[in-house]
Motif scaffolding. Structure first.
Motif, PDB file in Angstrom:
ATOM      1  N   GLY A   1       0.779  -1.229   0.000  1.00 44.10           N
ATOM      2  CA  GLY A   1       0.000   0.000   0.000  1.00 44.10           C
ATOM      3  C   GLY A   1       0.811   1.279   0.000  1.00 44.10           C
ATOM      4  N   THR A   2       2.103   1.192  -0.265  1.00 46.49           N
ATOM      5  CA  THR A   2       2.927   2.397  -0.310  1.00 46.49           C
ATOM      6  C   THR A   2       3.175   2.807  -1.768  1.00 46.49           C
ATOM      7  N   VAL A   3       3.551   4.046  -1.944  1.00 40.08           N
ATOM      8  CA  VAL A   3       3.827   4.577  -3.275  1.00 40.08           C
ATOM      9  C   VAL A   3       5.024   3.849  -3.875  1.00 40.08           C
ATOM     10  N   ILE A   4       4.927   3.548  -5.127  1.00 41.31           N
ATOM     11  CA  ILE A   4       6.020   2.891  -5.836  1.00 41.31           C
ATOM     12  C   ILE A   4       7.102   3.933  -6.120  1.00 41.31           C
ATOM     13  N   THR A   5       8.322   3.601  -5.771  1.00 43.55           N
ATOM     14  CA  THR A   5       9.435   4.533  -5.987  1.00 43.55           C
ATOM     15  C   THR A   5       9.793   4.575  -7.473  1.00 43.55           C
ATOM     16  N   ALA A   6      10.564   5.584  -7.849  1.00 41.20           N
ATOM     17  CA  ALA A   6      11.013   5.714  -9.235  1.00 41.20           C
ATOM     18  C   ALA A   6      11.836   4.493  -9.648  1.00 41.20           C
ATOM     19  N   GLU A   7      12.663   3.998  -8.728  1.00 36.62           N
ATOM     20  CA  GLU A   7      13.493   2.832  -9.031  1.00 36.62           C
ATOM     21  C   GLU A   7      12.633   1.588  -9.239  1.00 36.62           C
ATOM     22  N   GLU A   8      11.648   1.385  -8.353  1.00 35.05           N
ATOM     23  CA  GLU A   8      10.752   0.241  -8.507  1.00 35.05           C
ATOM     24  C   GLU A   8       9.946   0.346  -9.797  1.00 35.05           C
ATOM     25  N   ALA A   9       9.447   1.538 -10.100  1.00 29.87           N
ATOM     26  CA  ALA A   9       8.670   1.741 -11.314  1.00 29.87           C
ATOM     27  C   ALA A   9       9.510   1.424 -12.549  1.00 29.87           C
ATOM     28  N   ALA A  10      10.778   1.837 -12.548  1.00 30.94           N
ATOM     29  CA  ALA A  10      11.671   1.547 -13.671  1.00 30.94           C
ATOM     30  C   ALA A  10      11.908   0.042 -13.803  1.00 30.94           C
ATOM     31  N   GLU A  11      12.038  -0.652 -12.677  1.00 28.99           N
ATOM     32  CA  GLU A  11      12.211  -2.107 -12.708  1.00 28.99           C
ATOM     33  C   GLU A  11      10.966  -2.792 -13.266  1.00 28.99           C
ATOM     34  N   TYR A  12       9.787  -2.372 -12.805  1.00 29.70           N
ATOM     35  CA  TYR A  12       8.538  -2.947 -13.314  1.00 29.70           C
ATOM     36  C   TYR A  12       8.430  -2.733 -14.824  1.00 29.70           C
ATOM     37  N   ALA A  13       8.721  -1.517 -15.262  1.00 33.01           N
ATOM     38  CA  ALA A  13       8.619  -1.181 -16.681  1.00 33.01           C
ATOM     39  C   ALA A  13       9.586  -2.018 -17.510  1.00 33.01           C
ATOM     40  N   ALA A  14      10.801  -2.200 -17.012  1.00 33.56           N
ATOM     41  CA  ALA A  14      11.784  -3.019 -17.732  1.00 33.56           C
ATOM     42  C   ALA A  14      11.323  -4.470 -17.801  1.00 33.56           C
ATOM     43  N   THR A  15      10.731  -4.965 -16.723  1.00 30.40           N
ATOM     44  CA  THR A  15      10.226  -6.344 -16.710  1.00 30.40           C
ATOM     45  C   THR A  15       9.085  -6.512 -17.704  1.00 30.40           C
ATOM     46  N   VAL A  16       8.158  -5.569 -17.720  1.00 29.28           N
ATOM     47  CA  VAL A  16       7.042  -5.636 -18.668  1.00 29.28           C
ATOM     48  C   VAL A  16       7.570  -5.647 -20.096  1.00 29.28           C
ATOM     49  N   HIS A  17       8.504  -4.762 -20.392  1.00 29.36           N
ATOM     50  CA  HIS A  17       9.084  -4.692 -21.733  1.00 29.36           C
ATOM     51  C   HIS A  17       9.764  -6.016 -22.097  1.00 29.36           C
ATOM     52  N   GLN A  18      10.532  -6.545 -21.167  1.00 22.19           N
ATOM     53  CA  GLN A  18      11.227  -7.814 -21.409  1.00 22.19           C
ATOM     54  C   GLN A  18      10.237  -8.945 -21.669  1.00 22.19           C
ATOM     55  N   LEU A  19       9.185  -9.006 -20.874  1.00 19.98           N
ATOM     56  CA  LEU A  19       8.172 -10.055 -21.055  1.00 19.98           C
ATOM     57  C   LEU A  19       7.471  -9.929 -22.408  1.00 19.98           C
ATOM     58  N   LEU A  20       7.182  -8.705 -22.820  1.00 23.09           N
ATOM     59  CA  LEU A  20       6.564  -8.508 -24.139  1.00 23.09           C
ATOM     60  C   LEU A  20       7.494  -8.965 -25.252  1.00 23.09           C
ATOM     61  N   ASP A  21       8.772  -8.680 -25.106  1.00 23.29           N
ATOM     62  CA  ASP A  21       9.739  -9.105 -26.117  1.00 23.29           C
ATOM     63  C   ASP A  21       9.852 -10.626 -26.196  1.00 23.29           C
ATOM     64  N   GLN A  22       9.683 -11.295 -25.071  1.00 22.14           N
ATOM     65  CA  GLN A  22       9.833 -12.753 -25.023  1.00 22.14           C
ATOM     66  C   GLN A  22       8.570 -13.501 -25.421  1.00 22.14           C
ATOM     67  N   ALA A  23       7.409 -12.915 -25.212  1.00 26.53           N
ATOM     68  CA  ALA A  23       6.142 -13.610 -25.465  1.00 26.53           C
ATOM     69  C   ALA A  23       5.822 -13.608 -26.957  1.00 26.53           C
ATOM     70  N   GLU A  24       5.738 -14.792 -27.526  1.00 25.31           N
ATOM     71  CA  GLU A  24       5.466 -14.906 -28.955  1.00 25.31           C
ATOM     72  C   GLU A  24       4.039 -14.490 -29.312  1.00 25.31           C
ATOM     73  N   THR A  25       3.100 -14.744 -28.448  1.00 24.25           N
ATOM     74  CA  THR A  25       1.700 -14.499 -28.786  1.00 24.25           C
ATOM     75  C   THR A  25       1.224 -13.078 -28.511  1.00 24.25           C
ATOM     76  N   LEU A  26       1.985 -12.302 -27.760  1.00 25.93           N
ATOM     77  CA  LEU A  26       1.520 -10.959 -27.389  1.00 25.93           C
ATOM     78  C   LEU A  26       1.904  -9.892 -28.410  1.00 25.93           C
ATOM     79  N   ASP A  27       2.677 -10.251 -29.421  1.00 23.87           N
ATOM     80  CA  ASP A  27       2.977  -9.379 -30.555  1.00 23.87           C
ATOM     81  C   ASP A  27       3.393  -7.971 -30.127  1.00 23.87           C
ATOM     82  N   GLY A  28       4.260  -7.881 -29.142  1.00 28.07           N
ATOM     83  CA  GLY A  28       4.775  -6.584 -28.707  1.00 28.07           C
ATOM     84  C   GLY A  28       3.740  -5.658 -28.089  1.00 28.07           C
ATOM     85  N   GLY A  29       2.597  -6.207 -27.711  1.00 21.79           N
ATOM     86  CA  GLY A  29       1.521  -5.405 -27.130  1.00 21.79           C
ATOM     87  C   GLY A  29       0.315  -5.277 -28.037  1.00 21.79           C
ATOM     88  N   ASN A  30       0.447  -5.669 -29.291  1.00 19.14           N
ATOM     89  CA  ASN A  30      -0.692  -5.662 -30.211  1.00 19.14           C
ATOM     90  C   ASN A  30      -1.534  -6.910 -29.956  1.00 19.14           C
TER      91      ASN A  30
END
Length: 187
Positions: free
Chosen positions: A77-106
């Motif tokens: 329940g606490t605010v996400i720090t800039a560092e945590e937000a950057a980590e989450y964003a990098a993870t999401v990007h990495q997962l999209l790049d790895q997932a064959e069926t998600l077509d980069g978000g399309n």
């Protein structure tokens, strides 16, 4: 799916370049429909933005991090720090790049909706999600879907302008009944 949703509601502006459809194939018809509908109805509508919700925004780590940091809380329940937000964003990007069926978000998983939005302090908007446009194209309704969905969402702005959400039928019954009433009126 909440990150593209929050991005469309609170971050996109009239200065953000917009294209509709995974490859922009609905852009021309969406812009024409917006112009035609606004010209037909007599409510003030110059302030209603037409925005595209895109799952591909999940590849933009800066945008994703901004959404996480400004609109979400972490597990305790606490605010996400800039560092945590950057980590989450990098993870999401990495997962999209790895997932064959998600077509980069399309993928409809990230953007299968359309909605009207109006609240004090934020410019009114109609958000058209790529997934819904593409989904109806696949089942053979791509020639009418952009116009029909935009018109329905614009009708919600008509309802707001005319106070129809406060009328006795819109406020009677349980929430599902109220929603049925306002959605059928918009239809």
């Amino acid at each position: 799916d909440q990150v593209p949703f929050v991005d469309a509601l609170f971050i996109l502006t009239e200065d953000t370049p917009q294209s509709f459809g995974y490859n922009g194939e609905f852009t021309k018809v969406m812009l024409k429909t917006e112009r035609d509908v606004k010209g037909f109805w007599d409510i003030p509508s110059d302030d209603i933005l037409l925005l595209a919700m895109k799952g591909t925004m999940l590849q933009d780590e800066a945008r994703v991090a901004a959404v996480y940091q400004n609109f979400f809380l972490d597990g305790d329940g606490t605010v996400i720090t800039a560092e945590e937000a950057a980590e989450y964003a990098a993870t999401v990007h990495q997962l999209l790049d790895q997932a064959e069926t998600l077509d980069g978000g399309n993928h409809p998983l990230f953007s299968m909706n359309a909605f009207a939005f109006s609240t004090p302090g934020i410019q009114d908007r109609i958000v058209m999600d790529d997934g819904i446009l593409e989904g109806f194209e696949v089942v053979g309704f791509g020639d009418v879907t952009p116009q029909a969905i935009y018109a329905l969402e614009f009708a919600h702005h008509i309802q707001l302008e005319n106070g129809y959400f406060e009328d006795p039928f819109a406020t009677a019954g349980d929430p599902p009944e109220q929603t049925r009433y306002t959605e059928m009126m918009a239809d």
